[in-house]
Design an enzyme around this catalytic site. Structure first.
Site, short mmCIF file in Angstrom:
data_model
loop_
_atom_site.label_atom_id
_atom_site.label_comp_id
_atom_site.label_asym_id
_atom_site.label_seq_id
_atom_site.Cartn_x
_atom_site.Cartn_y
_atom_site.Cartn_z
N HIS A 49 70.12 50.72 105.86
CA HIS A 49 70.10 48.99 106.46
C HIS A 49 70.64 48.98 108.07
O HIS A 49 70.54 49.60 108.82
CB HIS A 49 71.83 48.30 106.02
CG HIS A 49 72.26 47.13 106.89
ND1 HIS A 49 73.28 47.08 107.96
CD2 HIS A 49 72.27 46.26 107.31
CE1 HIS A 49 73.70 45.65 108.52
NE2 HIS A 49 72.86 45.09 107.61
N HIS A 95 68.19 42.62 115.78
CA HIS A 95 69.51 42.51 115.52
C HIS A 95 70.44 41.44 116.07
O HIS A 95 70.64 40.79 117.24
CB HIS A 95 70.77 43.76 115.49
CG HIS A 95 72.04 43.53 114.43
ND1 HIS A 95 72.47 44.25 114.08
CD2 HIS A 95 71.39 42.13 113.34
CE1 HIS A 95 73.39 44.46 113.24
NE2 HIS A 95 73.38 43.18 112.60
#
Ligand code: NAG
Ligand code: NAG
Ligand code: NAG
Length: 304
Positions: A49, A95
């Site tokens: 991830h 992110h």
């Protein structure tokens, strides 16, 4: 003399040709002979991830991995997940936004992965990239795949509604040289045939989980295939809610990435998958815990 030489030459060519065909057939696929005959859709792969969000510095709270992408792949990761945003007119892996964590350009990331693929010719690799801003697939994403040299390795399925049982075997993927499978969550409209829409073929459990028990439910999915005809990914990373901010918790990683926790999550999902194990187990901190052993169990290569 000439006739004999001709005969010799044509025999030589025939033998050489059959040798080439023979050596082209994969005998080891992702490290195991048994996987060559198994459908891509019937294998559990460990995924990373936010694969680009690596740092060994605990001060960087937005990191989700300790080790770089090449190390992740060498550990056994075979699904790389990452989220992209535009930054300074280029597509970057970041992110939420690029101030929080900038993992560099998608193209440089793919160049790095291409080097690993070249060094590991018997490996099949999957990408699940997320495109929350809806950046153009033909104009921005595709050039990164072309310029990195990955585009020619990317598998193009006969259609974009492949059932779990429709996928070729690992041996077929490797023999054809098309050993990279590329999924995108938004914007894959078929204009670039190897950038595949994720949710018609893969469903996911909820993300940003803060419950250690990882109760299973079907979260993101698209029709028309039945849920049981999709592959599926479990988002097995535990987050902590710090005053409303969801952060990944490295302190829990050895428990979260244990065989016990991964198997419990996987078995909790089989009610939605006609009893099948997850295709992808998406983890933070892929260098911690026993995920690769858990995958061996789910794939039938180990019992405990
Ligand atoms: C591969 O699978 C096919 C059909 O499922 C089977 O007939 C064949 O024997 C298998 N080959 C090997 C090497 O396991
Ligand atoms: C693959 O098939 C076997 C046998 O049906 C099943 O037990 C296993 O869960 C499947 N794995 C995946 C990832 O589909
Ligand atoms: C907590 C977690 O892992 N969430 C991720 C689940 O998967 C989606 C799609 O790949 C990601 O966007 C989430 O960040």
């Amino acid at each position: 003399m000439r006739v004999i030489l001709g005969l010799f030459l044509s025999t030589f060519v025939a033998v050489a040709r059959s040798a080439v065909i023979e050596t082209k057939r994969a005998t080891v696929c992702n490290g195991r002979a048994e996987l060559c005959n198994r459908s891509y859709g019937n294998i559990t792969f460990i995924g990373s991830h936010d694969s680009y969000a690596f740092s060994s510095d605990p001060i960087i709270l937005s990191r989700d991995q300790n080790v770089d992408v090449t190390k992740q792949l060498n550990l056994g990761v075979r699904l790389l997940q990452a989220q992209a945003h535009m930054n300074n007119n280029a597509l970057h892996f970041c992110h939420t936004n690029c101030v929080l964590f900038d993992g560099g350009t998608v193209q440089n990331y793919l160049i790095n992965v291409k080097a690993w693929l070249d060094a590991n010719p018997t490996e099949v690799l999957t990408f699940i990239f997320t495109n929350p801003d809806g950046v153009s697939v033909p104009n921005v994403w595709a050039p990164a795949f072309v310029n990195s040299g990955i585009a020619p390795l990317a598998y193009i399925p006969p259609n974009n509604r492949m059932k779990q049982s429709d996928w070729p075997t690992m041996g077929q993927l490797l023999d054809s040289g098309k050993r990279v499978i590329v999924f995108l969550d938004h914007g894959a409209d078929g204009s670039v045939p190897y950038i595949l829409p994720e949710f018609p073929m893969i469903w996911e459990t909820p993300f940003s989980v803060t419950n250690k028990a990882f109760p299973c439910s079907v979260d993101r999915i698209a029709g028309p295939l039945a849920t049981t005809d999709h592959m599926y990914m479990i988002n097995h990373s535990l987050n902590v809610n710090v005053f409303g901010i969801i952060l990944s918790d490295p302190a829990d990683a050895s428990k979260t990435n244990s065989v016990t926790s991964i198997l419990a999550n996987a078995y909790g999902c089989t009610q939605f998958s006609a009893g099948r194990a997850p295709n992808f187990v998406l983890l933070d901190w892929v260098d911690v815990g026993q995920a690769y052993h858990a995958a061996d169990i789910l794939n039938g290569f180990a019992t405990t």
